[in-house]
Design a protein around this motif. Structure first.
Motif, short mmCIF file in Angstrom:
data_model
loop_
_atom_site.label_atom_id
_atom_site.label_comp_id
_atom_site.label_asym_id
_atom_site.label_seq_id
_atom_site.Cartn_x
_atom_site.Cartn_y
_atom_site.Cartn_z
N LEU A 40 7.05 11.30 9.77
CA LEU A 40 5.96 10.34 9.55
C LEU A 40 6.31 8.92 9.96
N PHE A 41 7.61 8.57 9.91
CA PHE A 41 8.00 7.18 10.12
C PHE A 41 8.98 7.01 11.28
N PHE A 42 8.94 7.94 12.25
CA PHE A 42 9.71 7.82 13.49
C PHE A 42 11.22 7.73 13.19
N GLY A 43 11.68 8.70 12.38
CA GLY A 43 13.04 8.61 11.90
C GLY A 43 14.11 9.23 12.77
N TYR A 44 13.75 10.11 13.70
CA TYR A 44 14.76 10.81 14.50
C TYR A 44 15.19 9.99 15.71
N GLY A 45 16.48 9.96 15.95
CA GLY A 45 16.99 9.30 17.15
C GLY A 45 16.49 9.96 18.42
N ARG A 46 16.19 11.26 18.36
CA ARG A 46 15.72 11.95 19.56
C ARG A 46 14.36 11.41 20.02
N ARG A 83 0.84 -1.20 0.00
CA ARG A 83 0.00 0.00 0.00
C ARG A 83 0.87 1.25 0.00
N LEU A 84 1.90 1.27 0.83
CA LEU A 84 2.77 2.44 0.89
C LEU A 84 3.50 2.62 -0.43
N ASP A 85 3.98 1.55 -1.03
CA ASP A 85 4.67 1.65 -2.31
C ASP A 85 3.75 2.24 -3.37
N ALA A 86 2.48 1.81 -3.40
CA ALA A 86 1.53 2.32 -4.39
C ALA A 86 1.23 3.79 -4.16
N LEU A 87 1.05 4.19 -2.90
CA LEU A 87 0.77 5.59 -2.59
C LEU A 87 1.94 6.48 -2.97
N LEU A 88 3.15 6.04 -2.64
CA LEU A 88 4.33 6.84 -2.97
C LEU A 88 4.55 6.89 -4.48
N TRP A 131 -0.92 14.32 1.22
CA TRP A 131 -1.76 14.12 2.40
C TRP A 131 -2.24 12.68 2.53
N ARG A 132 -2.34 11.94 1.42
CA ARG A 132 -2.75 10.53 1.50
C ARG A 132 -1.65 9.70 2.16
N VAL A 133 -0.39 10.00 1.85
CA VAL A 133 0.73 9.31 2.48
C VAL A 133 0.77 9.66 3.97
N VAL A 134 0.55 10.94 4.28
CA VAL A 134 0.58 11.39 5.68
C VAL A 134 -0.43 10.61 6.51
#
Length: 646
Positions: free
Chosen positions: A391-397, A262-267, A526-529
């Motif tokens: 969106l995908f929890f990327g920061y180490g903080r 689903r994410l691949d298709a949206l992106l 916004w759909r990906v968000v």
């Protein structure tokens, strides 16, 4: 992408020609945002003027010129940005009887507003935009900003006029706009490195918040800035906090394989929409997960090698150029890289205040500006990977804040209260990390307070600004989301609402538009968000790996070795620069006599930070950069204000 500006008078006292001349002069401050065309529209009887500078991306003909009137003549629109789904909207409107003269998205947006009204039309749009719309029937002005806040819009009072524009420098051109520095907003700059909406560096001026509408008429202008409450008067047509709550109430229920597809298709669709242009399109490529994903999806849809661009720092831990080159070779892009030195930074830094318009202290502004200059040699549009971390929890903080919050919850509240009163728990010393940082979080009411300590530059910025009080912001809330047990989502939401629009996207907007380059961010469709918000946390963070699902998508295009690499970030070696090529420039701006004379910043805490930095202590460069960027901006603004008007 373009630039807009204009004014609305409390009483229409200016002749139409004089009104047009004033709007044209304001637009003359924005030639970089629109070098291809310019237009102005006035209604002398209503006391309103709209002006526009055009960067031609879609429909390069005169039929795309703005300000543009609707077919029925009711609305006049000046728009900065793009509506990516304009083809689908155009087909839907044509089925309802609308006819179109040209091929621009602006004409489609006007028809959508005429058919469905302002708010409903915006909800149907997938794009990035800031708009100024005059309703000739209702005699009112609408200002609006896209969901995420990719495009900024300023407005403020200048005598008996309301002035607005894509950048502050347009407002400066109005003869009655002599608004001073808002000291309270300055504290936000010292804490965050930027000033979040609705605040602005000037008194009596504001930024429109993301996803908001503002309706203004002559009466509202006459009431003045003192009567204006942006939190009350700006109405949300899309509310990020409420949308996240709604999505979390109905989370994605499928497995990880289904989520990946689903994410691949949206992106894939988001990237495809953003490739549409009548000019050359390229991509910023750092070699990290986000930009590599965008580049991979872009190249997968292109029959020719995509133009990719990256900036490197020789001998620095910030150098991502080798990673980007490796990705580019695997994908088969037509890759260009440029290496920087301290001397390159020294040459660029004096021009940053003019480029960024409002004081701005994210040091990655330097490589961002240079990669935009590099890309503009070959393309007019560039896609970026902005948004992946939020969106995908990327920061180490994020992980460090969750760890500290878990530690705090194991300590009895009375004990935490005692520890929070220790001298080491207060002041700027907690910036150095370790035990000092944990002590500073002992008084935390919730994850919001812990995270605020993680992202703050100055911990007590009001102590460094004379006569100031720090305003509320999303980072001052104990729980920005307000849902128990959703600490990870609360931090990502805070960054989505403030850091993303007013730091990252503002940075890219200013740097790209300074060289007439349009930047597009497919991860912020916004759909990906909303899909990312629906995912359980273990699809974002699994076994210590952040961006888990996004990396699974990337594995479809790159080998594991290129995906499983630590995050470096698109930063800059500011500490090295301040000890080297920029030392003299910094020392001049930080002189105690100069600070006392200007009367805005207290020289004592600043001198202490400068002393510690020069003594070799770590991390103080972030404190200093906020002060230096304000000082440089302040000098630029005063020079602009005092310069003779043409």
């Amino acid at each position: 992408m373009c630039g807009l500006t204009g004014l609305l008078l409390a009483q229409p006292r200016l002749h139409g020609d004089a009104l047009a001349a004033q709007a044209q002069d304001m637009a003359a401050a924005l030639p970089h945002r629109g070098p291809d065309d310019a237009g102005v529209w006035v209604d002398g009887q209503a006391g309103v003027a709209l002006a526009h500078r055009r960067l031609s991306i879609l429909d390069l003909s005169p039929l795309g010129r703005q300000p543009m009137a609707s077919a029925d003549g009711r609305y006049v629109l000046a728009c900065n940005g793009e509506v990516y789904n304009f083809v689908a909207l155009r087909a839907a409107l044509a089925a309802l009887g609308h006819r179109f003269r040209g091929r621009s998205d602006t004409e489609v947006l006007l028809a959508a507003i005429a058919e469905w009204g302002v708010e409903d039309a915006l909800r149907r749009c997938n794009g990035m935009f800031a708009i100024a719309l005059w309703d000739r029937r209702e005699r009112c002005l609408w200002l609006a900003r896209d969901r995420v806040g990719k495009k900024t819009l300023y407005y403020g009072w200048a005598g008996g006029a309301l002035v607005f524009g894509s950048e502050l420098k347009a407002l400066w051109r109005h003869p009655d706009f002599d608004n001073g520095v808002d000291r309270d907003a300055l504290t936000l700059l010292l804490r965050l490195g930027y000033i979040p909406a609705p605040h602005c560096v000037h008194e009596g001026a504001f930024k429109l918040m993301p996803g908001c509408l503002l309706r203004l008429d002559a009466a509202a202008v006459a009431d003045g800035a003192a009567a204006h409450d942006p939190h009350r008067d700006q109405r949300r047509w899309w509310d990020g906090r409420e949308r996240m709550r709604a999505v979390l109430a109905e989370p994605f229920a499928g497995g990880v394989d289904e989520a990946e597809s689903r994410l691949d298709a949206l992106l894939h669709d988001a990237v495809g929409l953003r490739r549409v242009a009548d000019v050359p399109v390229g991509v910023f490529l750092s070699g990290g997960t986000d930009s590599s994903t965008v580049a991979a999806l872009m190249q997968a849809q292109s029959e020719r090698p995509v133009r990719s661009f990256t900036i490197g720092f020789a001998g620095s831990r910030h150098d991502e150029a080798p990673l980007a080159l490796e990705v580019a070779r695997h994908l088969g892009t037509d890759h260009t890289e440029l290496y920087l030195s301290g001397a390159d930074a020294s040459a660029l830094v004096p021009g940053l205040p003019a480029m960024f318009d409002e004081p701005f202290a994210d040091a990655s502004q330097v490589p961002t500006a240079l990669v935009c200059q590099l890309a503009r040699r070959d393309v007019a549009v560039a896609l970026s990977g902005d948004g992946g971390d939020e969106l995908f929890f990327g920061y180490g903080r994020y992980q460090r804040a969750l760890r500290n919050w878990a530690i705090l919850n194991r300590i009895p509240r009375p004990v935490r209260g005692l520890l929070a009163r220790l001298p080491g728990a207060r002041g700027e010393g907690s910036r150095t990390g370790g035990l000092a940082a944990l002590l500073a979080e002992m008084g935390a009411r919730g994850i919001g307070d812990v995270y605020r300590n993680r992202i703050s530059r100055w911990r007590d910025p009001a102590a460094a600004v004379v006569g100031a009080r720090e305003p509320d912001s999303v980072y001052g809330q104990a729980d920005p989301l307000g849902l128990p047990g959703r600490e990870a989502e609360a931090m990502m939401l805070a960054d989505f609402l403030a850091y993303l629009p007013d730091d990252l996207l503002c940075k890219v907007d200013r740097a790209s538009m300074a060289v007439s380059l349009e930047a597009r961010a497919p991860l912020l469709d916004w759909r990906v968000v909303e899909f990312a918000w629906s995912l359980p946390l273990d699809m974002k963070l699994r076994d210590g790996t952040s961006k888990y699902l996004l990396k699974r998508v990337l594995r479809r295009y790159l080998p594991d070795a290129m995906v499983d690499r630590g995050k470096r970030g698109f930063g800059a070696p500011v500490g090295d620069w301040l000890r080297g090529d920029l030392a003299g420039w910094a020392g001049d701006l930080l002189q105690a006599q100069r600070l006392r004379g200007e009367g805005l910043l207290d020289p004592r805490p600043i001198a202490e930070v400068w002393r510690r930095f020069q003594g070799g202590e770590r991390k103080w460069h972030t404190h200093l950069w906020t002060v230096l960027m304000f000082q440089a901006w302040h000098a630029h603004w005063r020079a602009s204000r005092d310069a003779p008007r043409p």
